[in-house]
Motif scaffolding. Structure first.
Motif, mmCIF file in Angstrom:
data_model
loop_
_atom_site.group_PDB
_atom_site.id
_atom_site.type_symbol
_atom_site.label_atom_id
_atom_site.label_comp_id
_atom_site.label_asym_id
_atom_site.label_seq_id
_atom_site.Cartn_x
_atom_site.Cartn_y
_atom_site.Cartn_z
ATOM 1 N N VAL A 133 -7.227 8.279 11.156
ATOM 2 C CA VAL A 133 -6.872 8.581 10.502
ATOM 3 C C VAL A 133 -8.238 10.371 9.966
ATOM 4 O O VAL A 133 -8.952 9.228 8.810
ATOM 5 C CB VAL A 133 -5.992 8.093 9.182
ATOM 6 C CG1 VAL A 133 -5.293 8.688 9.174
ATOM 7 C CG2 VAL A 133 -5.544 6.977 10.445
ATOM 8 N N ASN A 134 -7.582 10.632 9.994
ATOM 9 C CA ASN A 134 -9.005 12.126 9.414
ATOM 10 C C ASN A 134 -10.073 11.325 9.342
ATOM 11 O O ASN A 134 -10.867 11.956 8.757
ATOM 12 C CB ASN A 134 -8.105 12.680 8.028
ATOM 13 C CG ASN A 134 -7.097 12.506 7.801
ATOM 14 O OD1 ASN A 134 -6.150 13.262 8.515
ATOM 15 N ND2 ASN A 134 -6.038 13.068 6.037
ATOM 16 N N GLU A 135 -10.168 11.041 10.424
ATOM 17 C CA GLU A 135 -12.338 11.163 10.582
ATOM 18 C C GLU A 135 -12.552 10.143 9.899
ATOM 19 O O GLU A 135 -14.109 9.407 9.527
ATOM 20 C CB GLU A 135 -12.895 12.158 10.628
ATOM 21 C CG GLU A 135 -12.483 12.862 11.738
ATOM 22 C CD GLU A 135 -12.581 12.540 13.362
ATOM 23 O OE1 GLU A 135 -13.095 11.499 13.026
ATOM 24 O OE2 GLU A 135 -11.833 12.948 14.081
ATOM 25 N N LYS A 136 -12.009 8.698 8.366
ATOM 26 C CA LYS A 136 -12.394 8.093 7.695
ATOM 27 C C LYS A 136 -12.242 6.521 8.114
ATOM 28 O O LYS A 136 -12.641 5.831 7.798
ATOM 29 C CB LYS A 136 -11.822 8.641 6.219
ATOM 30 C CG LYS A 136 -11.836 10.283 6.399
ATOM 31 C CD LYS A 136 -11.343 9.929 4.401
ATOM 32 C CE LYS A 136 -10.330 10.366 4.471
ATOM 33 N NZ LYS A 136 -9.848 10.859 3.292
ATOM 34 N N CYS B 147 0.866 -1.023 0.137
ATOM 35 C CA CYS B 147 -0.156 0.273 -0.114
ATOM 36 C C CYS B 147 0.966 1.532 0.315
ATOM 37 O O CYS B 147 1.983 1.008 0.779
ATOM 38 C CB CYS B 147 -1.158 -0.269 1.044
ATOM 39 S SG CYS B 147 -1.371 -1.577 1.421
ATOM 40 N N ASN B 148 0.374 2.438 -0.818
ATOM 41 C CA ASN B 148 1.072 3.759 -0.717
ATOM 42 C C ASN B 148 1.778 3.975 1.069
ATOM 43 O O ASN B 148 2.051 4.731 1.171
ATOM 44 C CB ASN B 148 0.683 4.668 -1.781
ATOM 45 C CG ASN B 148 0.832 4.415 -2.967
ATOM 46 O OD1 ASN B 148 1.691 3.233 -3.308
ATOM 47 N ND2 ASN B 148 0.805 5.088 -4.156
ATOM 48 N N ASN B 149 0.048 4.124 2.064
ATOM 49 C CA ASN B 149 -0.009 5.037 3.100
ATOM 50 C C ASN B 149 -0.474 3.768 3.889
ATOM 51 O O ASN B 149 -1.623 3.222 3.069
ATOM 52 C CB ASN B 149 -0.869 6.241 3.150
ATOM 53 C CG ASN B 149 -0.863 7.051 1.602
ATOM 54 O OD1 ASN B 149 0.597 7.843 1.994
ATOM 55 N ND2 ASN B 149 -1.151 7.448 0.620
ATOM 56 N N VAL B 150 0.168 3.698 5.039
ATOM 57 C CA VAL B 150 -0.336 3.016 6.219
ATOM 58 C C VAL B 150 0.240 3.349 7.770
ATOM 59 O O VAL B 150 0.457 4.629 7.792
ATOM 60 C CB VAL B 150 0.926 1.756 6.267
ATOM 61 C CG1 VAL B 150 0.633 0.292 7.137
ATOM 62 C CG2 VAL B 150 0.130 1.163 4.675
ATOM 63 N N ILE B 151 -1.425 2.940 7.975
ATOM 64 C CA ILE B 151 -1.199 3.638 9.786
ATOM 65 C C ILE B 151 -0.305 1.920 10.396
ATOM 66 O O ILE B 151 -1.020 1.015 10.114
ATOM 67 C CB ILE B 151 -1.892 4.437 10.217
ATOM 68 C CG1 ILE B 151 -1.310 4.949 11.581
ATOM 69 C CG2 ILE B 151 -2.933 3.065 10.490
ATOM 70 C CD1 ILE B 151 -0.520 5.669 11.441
ATOM 71 N N THR C 39 -6.701 5.683 2.200
ATOM 72 C CA THR C 39 -6.462 6.239 1.078
ATOM 73 C C THR C 39 -6.103 7.251 1.974
ATOM 74 O O THR C 39 -7.678 7.885 2.312
ATOM 75 C CB THR C 39 -8.346 5.468 0.400
ATOM 76 O OG1 THR C 39 -8.348 4.444 1.257
ATOM 77 C CG2 THR C 39 -8.822 6.225 -0.479
ATOM 78 N N LEU C 40 -5.727 7.768 0.671
ATOM 79 C CA LEU C 40 -5.424 9.455 1.161
ATOM 80 C C LEU C 40 -5.661 10.699 -0.154
ATOM 81 O O LEU C 40 -4.862 9.693 -0.912
ATOM 82 C CB LEU C 40 -4.106 10.519 1.730
ATOM 83 C CG LEU C 40 -4.338 9.348 2.856
ATOM 84 C CD1 LEU C 40 -2.688 9.148 4.058
ATOM 85 C CD2 LEU C 40 -4.986 9.827 4.141
ATOM 86 N N GLU C 41 -5.736 11.443 -0.499
ATOM 87 C CA GLU C 41 -5.642 12.040 -1.152
ATOM 88 C C GLU C 41 -4.198 12.289 -1.249
ATOM 89 O O GLU C 41 -3.429 12.233 -1.155
ATOM 90 C CB GLU C 41 -6.151 13.711 -1.303
ATOM 91 C CG GLU C 41 -7.592 13.547 -1.109
ATOM 92 C CD GLU C 41 -8.686 13.014 -2.432
ATOM 93 O OE1 GLU C 41 -8.029 13.018 -3.348
ATOM 94 O OE2 GLU C 41 -9.567 12.202 -2.261
#
Length: 122
Positions: free
Chosen positions: A76-79, A26-30, A54-56
């Motif tokens: 994360v970002n309330e999503k 994945c591109n972005n991970v917590i 999933t981020l912009e």
């Protein structure tokens, strides 16, 4: 960010954000790293809890971290969110430590609230 840290970091739960990497495909991970969450020998420990994000392309990351006794929830970002359960063995495992490992990071704000125990009748 390290949470639920004892002063000597014998117990510690690490929260990482990986941006634009191929970490876990994945591109972005917590990621919540549970290598040292407890000194208790009878506690089953997972090593890492990873949640793809999933981020912009350009999006400020807002983390809301809730800790309620043995539960850590990272929104994360309330999503999206990641959650783990931690069983502390030390009474002083309540510290927070913030750092940036790679690249540039900016801490815009930090709020901390300590709520009262609803079961404490005194």
């Amino acid at each position: 960010m390290n949470v639920l840290c004892s002063p000597d970091r014998q117990e510690c739960t690490l929260i990482n954000f990986y941006n634009n990497t191929s970490f876990w495909g994945c591109n972005n991970v917590i990621s919540i790293n549970m290598d040292h969450p407890s000194i208790l020998s009878d506690v089953w420990k997972i090593s890492v809890e990873n949640t793809p994000l999933t981020l912009e392309d350009v999006e400020i990351i807002r983390l809301r971290i809730l800790i309620d006794n043995s539960v850590v929830v990272v929104y994360v970002n309330e999503k999206q969110y990641a959650t783990v359960r931690v069983y502390l063995g030390l009474e002083d495992g309540k510290g927070v430590f913030i750092c940036s490992g790679r690249g540039e990071s900016e801490l815009i704000s930090l709020d901390f609230w300590q709520v009262k125990n609803i079961w404490d009748l005194t």
